[in-house]
Structure formats: C-alpha cells, structure tokens
Design a protein around this motif. Sequence first.
Motif: not given
Length: 71
Positions: A35, A40, A62, A66, A69
């Motif tokens: 990642l 990412k 991070w 997530r 999202d």
Amino acid sequence: MSTQMTQAFRTERRILRRPEVEAKTGFKRAHIYNLMKAGKFPKALRLGVRAVGWDAAEIDQWIEERLNDRT
C-alpha cells in the motif's frame, strides 16, 4: 472546529512501530508495504539504519478516512 482538527488534538503524536501499525490496521507487513508503494498508505519514517516507524496521527487519520469512505 472541524472533525479533523478535533481528531488531531485528541490524537497522541508518537511514532508507532510496525507491530502496532499491524494491530491498528489488521494488515500484515507485506500488505502495508504494498500500500505504501502504491501511495495508498502513510509513508514510514526512517528512525535508524534498520528501524522505521509511522506517525500515529497519520495512521489514525488514514483509518478515519477509510471509515468515512464506506458511507
């Protein structure tokens, strides 16, 4: 005050070593590095010749991104 600013004030600024990052994300070493290579995941900080770590605030942000999202 925005959610991100509030979260930043609550997040402890420290450096996490790989086992802690694995525990927080549920990912193993190879996946974390894949990642990172793909841009990412937060980049590791060089701590020494054979030591790296991650900024706890970046990892927490991070994870929060997530979670946001998925809605």
